[in-house]
Design an enzyme around this catalytic site. Structure first.
Site, PDB file in Angstrom:
ATOM      1  N   ASP A 272      16.770   6.928   8.416  1.00  0.00           N
ATOM      2  CA  ASP A 272      17.710   7.170   9.533  1.00  0.00           C
ATOM      3  C   ASP A 272      18.732   6.045   9.700  1.00  0.00           C
ATOM      4  O   ASP A 272      19.867   6.281  10.134  1.00  0.00           O
ATOM      5  CB  ASP A 272      16.967   7.420  10.856  1.00  0.00           C
ATOM      6  CG  ASP A 272      15.916   6.367  11.170  1.00  0.00           C
ATOM      7  OD1 ASP A 272      15.744   5.435  10.372  1.00  0.00           O
ATOM      8  OD2 ASP A 272      15.271   6.486  12.230  1.00  0.00           O
TER       9      ASP A 272
ATOM     10  N   LYS B 247       4.823   4.767  13.717  1.00  0.00           N
ATOM     11  CA  LYS B 247       5.261   5.525  14.897  1.00  0.00           C
ATOM     12  C   LYS B 247       4.336   6.676  15.296  1.00  0.00           C
ATOM     13  O   LYS B 247       4.772   7.741  15.705  1.00  0.00           O
ATOM     14  CB  LYS B 247       6.685   6.053  14.684  1.00  0.00           C
ATOM     15  CG  LYS B 247       7.718   4.954  14.486  1.00  0.00           C
ATOM     16  CD  LYS B 247       9.114   5.480  14.317  1.00  0.00           C
ATOM     17  CE  LYS B 247       9.386   5.931  12.904  1.00  0.00           C
ATOM     18  NZ  LYS B 247      10.805   6.195  12.642  1.00  0.00           N
TER      19      LYS B 247
END
Ligand code: ADP
Ligand code: MG
Length: 526
Positions: free
Chosen positions: A247, A212
Site C-alpha cells: 500500500d 495487523k
C-alpha cells in the site's frame, strides 16, 4: 508626597486623574479577562485539568503521562538508530537478521500522468478490503468506482485458502455489479497486499509474516499472487493479476501521478509503513540490473523497527502490555506505538491505570464496577474515539461526554472529560512525532530540495491534529535546505496498484513472447 500633590492640584485635575485611573483599571480588567478567556479556550488541556482538582492529583496524573513524552533530543537519537537499522536491511550481510527489512519492490520509477487504461485493483490493508475499477485517462485524471467488503474475524485467522476464496468472491460480486463480469474482456488486476513480502518480481511475492491481526494458515512463505490467481481461476473470473504492490508503493505512485516531486509513500492506518525512492548504489541486496534509472522503490517495513529491542528506552508499560496481549508478541514494535490498530487500546490502558490509582472518574465508584462496560474490555476504546475526543475545542466536551457514555461512564464530570482528552492528546501526539521522525529520516536521506510524501490511511485522514503534530516536529528534524510537503492521497493505495498494473499489462501485451516480469519492471521505468 501624594497628599501634597493632591493639595497642590486643582479639584478638576484630581477628578480627571481619578477618572483616567478608573478607566485604565476597567480597561485592564476587561482586557485581562478577555486574554485569560482566550488562553483558556486555546489551551484547554493544560488548564482544565488543573481547575478543580487537588494539585497533588494533577501532579500524579502528569507523572503517569510523563512516560509518553519523547523530547526532540530523543527523537534525533531515534532517527540515528532507524538509519542504522535501514542500512542493515539494505546490506546483503545483515539483511537476514535485520528488523527493518527494506525490501526492494521492483518498481523502478514513478508514473508520469500519461498512463491510460481500465484496470481492476484489490486493496487488502488490514481493516478494510476494497475492490476498485479504475479508469486512467492519461492526463493525470482518474475515474474510480469501488466497494468496501468486510473480512470476518474468523477469516482473518482461518485457513489461507478460505481467505483468498473470499477475496475472489468479493471481486466477482463487484464485477457483477459493474456489469463487467461476462464482458468477454480479461481485465488486468493490481493487487495491493499490505503485509511484509519478499518480492521476487512484480507479480510474485512471498509473505514473510502476517501482521495487523491476520494469521491465516498456509500463506507464510507462499507466493500470494499465485494463491490469489488460483482462487480467481477457480471461480472462472475474467481477471489476471499482473502486479503486486504494497500500500505504501500504491500511495507513492498515485500521488506521483499528480505531483512529480513525490518520493515517499506513507501509511498511517491499521498499521504503519513507508516506502521511498532509493539510489541503487545504496541497495546492497539489489539483484537486478544497474541500467537507468539507477533507483528502486524500497518498502521499508518500518513497523518492525524496534523488534530487536532498540526502542526499549522509549516504550512504556502500556506499550509492553499491548505487545504481550497481541497475536504477534515482540513483533511490529514501532507500529504498535503509532498505528490505528493500537492507539485506542493504549488510551484505554492509561484510563484504567488512572482509575486504579483513583485519579479518574472519582464520582463513579458504583458505575465503574460494571465489568461488562466497554472500558474494561480489550479494544473497547476505538481509535476513532481518540479523534472524536480531540475534536472538542473549549470547555463543553460534548463529543468526549458521548464517547465516555459509550464506554460505560454515565454523566462524566468536567474533570473526567478534560483528563481523558489530555490522555488522547498525549498518545496521538507521541504517535505523530514518532511517525514524523521516521519520515524526516527518509526525507534527509533522499536529500532533494523539494520532496512530497503521499500519505494514506484513516488515522492520518480523520485525526484532527495528526498532520499538524507531524509537521511541527518535522520542521525541527528535517534538514533546513529541504522543503517538504505531506499530501493526503485519496484511495492512493488502490489507485497506485492500478497504475502499476496498467503499465505492466500494456508491456506484457506488447511483448508477449519475450516479456518476463523482470523486463516488465524495467519497462515501468518510463
Ligand atoms: P487499512 O489500514 O486496512 O487500509 P484504514 O486506512 O481505513 O484501513 O485504517 C483503519 C484504521 O484506522 C483502524 O485501525 C482504525 O482504528 C483507524 N481509524 C478509523 N477511523 C478513524 C478515525 N476517525 N480516527 C482515527 N483513526 C481511525
Ligand atoms: Mg489501506
Amino acid at each position: 508626597m501624594s497628599l501634597d500633590l493632591v493639595s497642590t492640584l486643582p479639584y478638576d485635575s484630581i477628578t480627571s486623574l481619578v477618572r483616567k485611573a478608573a478607566y485604565g483599571l476597567v480597561t485592564t480588567c476587561i482586557l485581562g479577562t478577555a486574554v485569560y478567556a482566550g488562553y483558556r479556550v486555546a489551551l484547554p488541556e493544560k488548564h482544565l485539568i488543573k481547575r478543580h482538582r487537588h494539585p497533588e492529583l494533577n501532579d500524579q496524573i502528569e507523572k503517569v503521562l510523563d512516560s509518553l513524552k519523547i523530547s526532540d533530543e530523543q527523537l534525533i537519537h531515534m532517527m540515528h538508530i532507524l538509519e542504522e537499522e535501514m542500512n542493515a536491511g539494505l546490506s546483503p550481510v545483515t539483511h537476514k537478521k535485520a528488523s527493518v527489512k527494506m525490501f526492494p519492490t521492483y518498481v523502478r520509477n514513478i508514473p508520469n500522468g500519461t498512463e491510460v487504461g481500465q484496470v481492476l485493483a484489490l486493496d487488502l490493508g488490514g481493516t478494510n478490503f476494497r475492490v476498485l475499477l479504475i479508469d486512467l485517462h492519461g492526463n493525470s485524471k482518474i475515474e474510480l468506482t469501488s466497494k468496501i467488503f468486510v473480512i470476518p474475524q474468523s477469516t482473518m485467522i482461518g485457513d489461507g485458502k478460505h481467505l483468498f476464496r473470499h477475496l475472489a468472491e468479493c471481486l466477482e460480486e463487484f464485477m457483477q455489479k459493474e456489469n463487467i463480469l461476462n464482458s468477454g474482456t480479461c481485465y488486468p488486476l493490481g493487487f495491493t497486499f499490505s503485509f511484509p513480502c519478499q518480492q521476487e518480481s512484480l507479480a510474485s511475492a512471498r509473505l514473510t509474516a502476517w501482521t495487523k491481526g491476520f494469521s491465516c494458515s498456509g500463506v507464510v512463505n507462499e507466493d500470494v499472487v499465485k494463491l490469489l490467481q488460483e482462487a480467481i481461476n477457480e471461480k472462472g473470473i475474467n481477471a489476471k493479476c499482473v502486479s503486486l504492490v504494497n500500500d505504501t508503493v500504491g500511495t507513492l505512485m498515485a500521488c506521483a501521478y499528480k505531483d512529480p516531486s513525490t518520493a515517499i509513500g506513507l501509511i498511517l492506518g491499521t498499521g504503519t509503513n513507508a516506502c521511498y525512492i532509493e539510489s541503487l548504489d545504496r541497495v546492497g541486496t539489489w539483484n537486478g540490473d544497474y541500467n537507468e534509472p539507477k533507483q528502486v522503490i524500497i518498502n521499508t517495513e518500518w513497523g518492525a523497527f524496534g523488534d530487536n529491542g532498540r526502542l526499549k528506552h522509549l516504550r512504556t508499560k502500556y506499550d509492553e502490555e499491548i505487545d504481550i496481549s497481541s497475536i504477534n508478541p515482540g513483533k511490529q514494535i514501532f507500529e504498535k506505538m503509532i498505528s490505528g490498530m493500537y492507539m485506542g487500546e493504549i488510551v484505554r490502558l492509561i484510563i484504567l491505570d488512572l482509575l486504579q490509582h483513583e485519579l479518574l472518574f472519582l464520582g463513579h465508584r458504583d458505575t465503574y464496577s460494571d465489568y461488562k462496560a466497554a472500558l474494561y474490555n480489550r479494544g473497547g476504546f476505538y481509535t476513532k474515539f481518540v479523534s472524536t475526543v480531540e475534536t472538542d475545542e473549549g470547555i463543553k466536551f460534548s463529543n468526549t461526554r458521548r464517547v465516555l457514555e459509550d464506554i460505560g461512564i454515565q454523566n462524566p464530570t468536567y474533570d473526567d472529560c478534560a483528563i481523558v482528552q489530555h490522555i488522547c492528546r498525549q498518545v496521538s501526539k507521541r504517535a505523530a512525532r514518532l511517525a514524523g521522525a521516521g519520515l524526516a529520516v527518509l526525507i534527509n536521506r533522499i536529500g532533494k530540495s523539494n520532496i512530497t510524501a503521499g500519505v494514506d490511511g484513516s488515522l492520518y485522514r480523520f485525526h484532527p491534529r495528526f498532520k499538524r503534530n507531524m509537521e511541527r516536529c518535522m520542521e525541527t528534524l528535517v534538514n533546513k535546505d529541504i522543503k517538504f510537503k505531506l499530501t493526503l492521497s485519496d484511495d492512493g493505495s488502490g489507485k497506485g496498484a492500478a497504475m502499476v498494473a496498467c503499465v505492466a499489462e500494456r508491456i506484457f501485451e506488447h511483448d508477449k513472447e519475450t516479456a518476463d516480469y523482470e523486463t516488465l519492471t524495467k519497462s515501468l521505468i518510463n
